[in-house]
Design a protein around this motif. Structure first.
Motif, PDB file in Angstrom:
ATOM      1  N   SER A 389       1.309  56.751  53.923  1.00 33.97           N
ATOM      2  CA  SER A 389       1.092  56.204  52.710  1.00 33.97           C
ATOM      3  C   SER A 389       2.039  54.941  52.539  1.00 33.97           C
ATOM      4  O   SER A 389       3.125  54.740  53.005  1.00 33.97           O
ATOM      5  CB  SER A 389       1.421  56.940  51.460  1.00 33.97           C
ATOM      6  OG  SER A 389       0.260  58.085  51.529  1.00 33.97           O
ATOM      7  N   CYS A 432      10.546  58.847  53.918  1.00 36.54           N
ATOM      8  CA  CYS A 432      10.175  57.634  53.363  1.00 36.54           C
ATOM      9  C   CYS A 432      11.241  56.522  53.870  1.00 36.54           C
ATOM     10  O   CYS A 432      12.511  56.948  53.940  1.00 36.54           O
ATOM     11  CB  CYS A 432      10.066  57.597  51.813  1.00 36.54           C
ATOM     12  SG  CYS A 432      11.246  58.219  50.891  1.00 36.54           S
ATOM     13  N   ALA A 457      -2.477  64.201  49.206  1.00 32.77           N
ATOM     14  CA  ALA A 457      -1.931  62.802  49.138  1.00 32.77           C
ATOM     15  C   ALA A 457      -2.171  62.359  48.020  1.00 32.77           C
ATOM     16  O   ALA A 457      -1.337  61.412  47.529  1.00 32.77           O
ATOM     17  CB  ALA A 457      -2.578  62.337  50.469  1.00 32.77           C
ATOM     18  N   ARG A 458      -3.415  62.296  47.451  1.00 32.44           N
ATOM     19  CA  ARG A 458      -3.759  61.857  46.085  1.00 32.44           C
ATOM     20  C   ARG A 458      -2.737  62.150  44.951  1.00 32.44           C
ATOM     21  O   ARG A 458      -2.365  61.515  44.092  1.00 32.44           O
ATOM     22  CB  ARG A 458      -5.307  61.867  45.932  1.00 32.44           C
ATOM     23  CG  ARG A 458      -5.530  61.396  44.510  1.00 32.44           C
ATOM     24  CD  ARG A 458      -7.109  61.404  44.146  1.00 32.44           C
ATOM     25  NE  ARG A 458      -7.786  60.090  44.801  1.00 32.44           N
ATOM     26  CZ  ARG A 458      -7.740  59.009  44.314  1.00 32.44           C
ATOM     27  NH1 ARG A 458      -6.974  58.592  43.095  1.00 32.44           N
ATOM     28  NH2 ARG A 458      -7.975  57.753  45.106  1.00 32.44           N
ATOM     29  N   GLY A 461       0.429  60.586  45.112  1.00 32.14           N
ATOM     30  CA  GLY A 461       0.311  59.421  44.703  1.00 32.14           C
ATOM     31  C   GLY A 461       0.291  59.235  43.368  1.00 32.14           C
ATOM     32  O   GLY A 461       0.923  58.310  42.509  1.00 32.14           O
ATOM     33  N   ILE A 478       0.075  52.977  45.008  1.00 31.25           N
ATOM     34  CA  ILE A 478       0.181  53.876  46.453  1.00 31.25           C
ATOM     35  C   ILE A 478      -1.211  53.681  47.033  1.00 31.25           C
ATOM     36  O   ILE A 478      -2.304  53.951  46.642  1.00 31.25           O
ATOM     37  CB  ILE A 478       0.284  55.158  45.955  1.00 31.25           C
ATOM     38  CG1 ILE A 478       1.700  54.985  45.103  1.00 31.25           C
ATOM     39  CG2 ILE A 478       0.532  55.921  47.164  1.00 31.25           C
ATOM     40  CD1 ILE A 478       1.550  55.146  43.487  1.00 31.25           C
ATOM     41  N   THR A 480      -3.256  54.945  50.621  1.00 32.84           N
ATOM     42  CA  THR A 480      -3.008  56.191  51.565  1.00 32.84           C
ATOM     43  C   THR A 480      -4.115  56.006  52.585  1.00 32.84           C
ATOM     44  O   THR A 480      -5.292  55.500  52.398  1.00 32.84           O
ATOM     45  CB  THR A 480      -3.384  57.456  50.807  1.00 32.84           C
ATOM     46  OG1 THR A 480      -2.223  57.534  49.761  1.00 32.84           O
ATOM     47  CG2 THR A 480      -3.201  58.625  51.522  1.00 32.84           C
ATOM     48  N   SER A 493      -3.045  55.893  61.031  1.00 30.99           N
ATOM     49  CA  SER A 493      -2.980  56.107  59.406  1.00 30.99           C
ATOM     50  C   SER A 493      -2.255  55.039  58.595  1.00 30.99           C
ATOM     51  O   SER A 493      -3.030  54.685  57.460  1.00 30.99           O
ATOM     52  CB  SER A 493      -2.315  57.587  59.297  1.00 30.99           C
ATOM     53  OG  SER A 493      -2.482  57.921  58.092  1.00 30.99           O
ATOM     54  N   ALA A 497      -3.746  52.597  55.745  1.00 33.93           N
ATOM     55  CA  ALA A 497      -3.084  52.353  54.211  1.00 33.93           C
ATOM     56  C   ALA A 497      -2.791  51.040  54.140  1.00 33.93           C
ATOM     57  O   ALA A 497      -3.123  50.635  53.085  1.00 33.93           O
ATOM     58  CB  ALA A 497      -1.849  53.194  54.184  1.00 33.93           C
ATOM     59  N   VAL A 512      -3.825  54.483  42.583  1.00 30.36           N
ATOM     60  CA  VAL A 512      -3.719  54.944  43.804  1.00 30.36           C
ATOM     61  C   VAL A 512      -4.886  54.519  44.522  1.00 30.36           C
ATOM     62  O   VAL A 512      -6.140  54.848  43.928  1.00 30.36           O
ATOM     63  CB  VAL A 512      -3.604  56.688  44.102  1.00 30.36           C
ATOM     64  CG1 VAL A 512      -3.626  57.034  45.496  1.00 30.36           C
ATOM     65  CG2 VAL A 512      -2.364  57.121  43.250  1.00 30.36           C
ATOM     66  N   THR A 514      -7.135  54.925  48.128  1.00 29.25           N
ATOM     67  CA  THR A 514      -7.441  55.566  49.520  1.00 29.25           C
ATOM     68  C   THR A 514      -8.327  54.856  50.389  1.00 29.25           C
ATOM     69  O   THR A 514      -9.151  53.971  50.043  1.00 29.25           O
ATOM     70  CB  THR A 514      -7.986  57.063  49.299  1.00 29.25           C
ATOM     71  OG1 THR A 514      -9.175  57.029  48.820  1.00 29.25           O
ATOM     72  CG2 THR A 514      -6.831  57.707  48.475  1.00 29.25           C
TER      73      THR A 514
END
Length: 746
Positions: A389, A432, A457-458, A461, A478, A480, A493, A497, A512, A514
């Motif tokens: 992310s 991070c 993941a959501r 976020g 954010i 993802t 990945s 993002a 957020v 995705t």
């Protein structure tokens, strides 16, 4: 052993003496400097005060002289204007003066000389028969002892009311004479056609007047006439005056110095008493310095004792210089510390960031390297799914503008800590690192394969976005990517993002985004906007307000589409390119405004905008500003012809009482303020003044052409409904009322 002890004792006293001898010169130098500065300041102060007193004395002397002479002059002028005998003496056109009147006038002259102490003599000279009358005699000019002065006055009048110092003799052949200064007033005062009044002030009397109330005995003075000759005051020349003032009334200059210069020099010299006090102060300071040095040296002794215990062998190798011993011991300890520091020269945080960047860039470590790194950096040993992310700070340009560098680093540190702690109740671990100034890269490792990874993941976020909006004065977006099942898929990945983040400009931030959601959106067709862009540029170049509608239509279409930020930038560059082609067809001055004022800012906007709403506002604001400048240039080009038409209309309709700037603005389709400014620039006067002058000129012609028409009728003909207003304006312009003007020129 004895040798070592002897060196230790020698080191002890050597250090103490060095500290003491280091401080004492500072004490002496600083104290001497302070004493010198103090006495110099006192001497300077005394010198300034004495000079000020001397200047005040000079002002008093000059004021005494000027006031005495000015009073005498005013008295003579008053007597000239009010004394009938004096007027009769000079004016021989009427009744001749009798011998008695002449005697009374002579007595009056004598009274003046008696009442006003500095006056030595007064005489009158009559031009008609060249006769001189004084307090003692009346005789022809050629027999008068001061005839040369009178004749010289008529040839070359002096520049001031009072003459320079001179010798006065009443009778021809009289020896010596009296040193005087003279006031000469012509009769009458403006022309001098009838004669003169001459008032002579004795220099000795004037000097007595000055030396009486004004003198203090502490100052010498000299008064110098406008020719540079001293005539009053100290006989001895003053070579270096302390003060110099010039009278604007007489043109004389007064210079002064000190009567007792030796006393003044003595007061400015160094005081023995103060010197003694300074020496005592230095002695006390020396004793105090010895005490302070001895007290402050004790910590050094303790440090030295500790180093001896740790590194006693160095005592035998060093000299009696204890500071050299301390330096050598510390260098050995530092060298030992460096050998340990070399093992950890790479920071653990930097190592973590380096590994993070390697993973998202696709540089996969081997299994052995990965295991070694996760043990060293305390990373999760295993994972089922990993998702990349990116957390981006919205409006980063505002963020760096509103916060200092220290505050920015603090906010980022707090935000990183929150991101790590906010998932404690979720089945994930967070790694991070800040990959850009405005972007925080996040790797989410999931170990519970029973939950949908993208939902987790959501959820992560949403928590980060919500917490930031509630607790910080900023927002974040954010993005993802998809799920990665092995290390090699982390880079894919991460780039997914990044791709999802491209749509932030179209759908807005503080949310957020995705990658899977982006795949379901229809892609924008940019070519359909090209026709609107061409029309937008054409209307803008022509000054047609329709360009605003087409700009709003363009951005509305972009907002309704799912478009990447890179595509937005490409399209807006095409917009600027189309504008460039259109605006270059304008005159040079207008095209230069676009080239230097508008285009550079628009290009900067498309590199730093936050979202489409922000970009639209910036474009609209800048295009409005440029439009106003170009419109102003267009108006200036057409101004002479337009104002000529306006003036023609005013000349034809000046009699219309409704004629106003508003009416002209509506008739000629011009902005009210622009019309007013253009009229003033072309005619040199504002509209009201121009119209008023025009109406009054026509009124003047009508008053003479139609002498029987009433003023009220002429007032209405030139545009004034109220006759009182017409009369007031006419009188202000001409200086008389319409009726008076008609009578004067009839």
């Amino acid at each position: 052993m004895k040798d070592t002890n002897r060196k230790v004792i020698a080191m002890k006293f050597e250090g103490y003496r060095r500290w003491l001898l280091s401080y004492l010169p500072i004490l002496y130098i600083v104290t001497a400097a302070l004493l010198f500065i103090f006495f110099m300041a006192m001497s300077s102060y005394a010198h300034r005060q004495t000079l000020q007193a001397n200047e005040t004395y000079a002002e008093n002397v000059l004021r005494t002289v000027d006031s005495t002479l000015h009073f005498t002059e005013m008295t003579m002028i008053k007597e000239l204007l009010t004394n009938d005998l004096m007027r009769q003496f000079f004016d021989q056109s009427g009744r001749l003066m009798s011998s008695y009147d002449t005697f009374m006038l002579s007595e009056r002259l004598s009274d003046w000389a008696t009442m006003m102490q500095p006056i030595g003599s007064i005489y009158l000279y009559r031009s008609s028969d060249h006769t001189v009358l004084s307090s003692e005699t009346m005789l022809p000019l050629k027999e008068f002892g001061d005839s040369a002065f009178i004749e010289g006055f008529f040839r070359d009048p002096p520049p001031y009311a009072w003459t320079e110092a001179r010798q006065y003799r009443q009778f021809v052949g009289e020896g010596g004479g009296t040193k005087v200064i003279s006031l000469v007033k012509p009769v009458p005062l403006l022309t001098g056609s009838q004669g003169l009044i001459v008032v002579n002030l004795r220099i000795t009397e004037l000097e007595s007047l000055i030396d009486g109330p004004s003198t203090t005995g502490l100052h010498n003075y000299q008064i110098i006439d406008s020719a540079g000759n001293p005539f009053l005051g100290t006989k001895q020349a003053i070579s270096e005056p302390a003060s110099r003032l010039q009278s604007s009334y007489t043109g004389w200059t007064i210079i002064t110095d000190f009567a007792h210069k030796k006393t003044f020099d003595l007061l400015s010299t160094f005081s023995v008493i103060w010197f003694t006090a300074g020496v005592v102060t230095v002695a006390v300071g020396t004793i105090w310095m010895i005490y302070v040095v001895r007290h402050n040296y004790r910590p050094i002794e303790r440090i030295k004792a500790t180093l001896m215990n740790v590194n006693g062998d160095a005592v035998g190798r060093s000299s009696v210089d204890e500071f050299a011993f301390v330096t050598t011991s510390l260098e050995q300890l530092i060298e030992t510390s460096r050998s340990y520091e070399q093992t950890y020269k790479e920071s653990m945080l930097m190592r973590r960031k380096w590994l993070f960047l390697q993973l998202i860039e696709g540089n996969q470590p081997t299994d052995e390297e990965w295991k070694a790194e996760i043990n060293r950096l305390s990373l999760p040993e295993s994972f089922d799914v990993l998702i990349a992310s990116i957390v981006e700070i919205d409006g980063y340009s505002d963020f760096i503008r509103d916060y200092s560098n220290e505050d920015q680093n603090l906010i980022k540190f707090v935000f990183t800590s929150v991101v790590k702690e906010i998932v404690e109740d979720l089945p994930i671990q967070v790694w991070c690192e800040w990959i850009k100034q405005e972007q925080l890269g996040v790797l989410l490792t999931l170990q519970d394969h029973h939950q949908e990874p993208l939902d987790i993941a959501r959820q992560f976020g949403d928590r980060v976005q919500s917490w930031t909006e509630q607790h910080m004065n900023l927002t974040v977006t954010i993005a993802t990517g998809g799920a990665a099942l092995k290390l090699a898929d982390i880079s894919r990945s991460f780039h997914e993002a990044l791709e999802a983040l491209q749509y932030k400009s179209a759908i807005g931030g503080n949310r957020v985004i995705t990658y899977d959601e982006m795949l379901g959106f229809p892609q924008a067709k940019l070519y359909k906007h090209l026709q609107d862009i061409r029309l937008l540029a054409e209307y803008y170049r022509g000054g047609d307000e329709s360009w605003k509608r087409y700009l709003e239509k363009l951005f509305a279409g972009l907002k309704a589409s799912m478009i990447r930020k890179d595509d937005i930038i490409s399209l807006m560059k095409h917009v600027i390119y189309t504008f460039d082609k259109e605006m270059m067809t304008l005159p040079d001055q207008m095209s230069a405004v676009w080239e230097h004022e508008a285009a550079p800012h628009l290009r900067q906007f498309i590199e730093s905008f936050y979202d489409l709403e922000d970009l639209e506002n910036r474009f609209m604001r800048k295009l409005h500003e440029t439009e106003d400048i170009i419109k102003q240039l267009r108006e200036n080009r057409d101004s002479p012809m337009m104002i000529s038409k306006v003036k023609g209309y005013i000349d034809a309709h000046y009699g219309d009482s409704d004629l106003s700037l508003d009416l002209l603005s509506d008739r000629f389709k011009l902005n009210l303020k622009s019309l007013s400014r253009m009229f003033k620039e072309e005619t040199g006067e504002n509209f009201i003044d121009y119209l008023t002058k025009l109406r009054i000129e026509h009124a003047k012609q009508m008053l003479l052409a139609y002498p029987n028409d009433p003023v009220q009728h002429i007032s209405s003909k030139v545009g004034y409904l109220h006759v009182n207003t017409f009369i007031r304006v006419f009188k202000k312009q001409v200086g008389m009322t319409p009726g008076e003007y008609r009578k004067a020129l009839a």
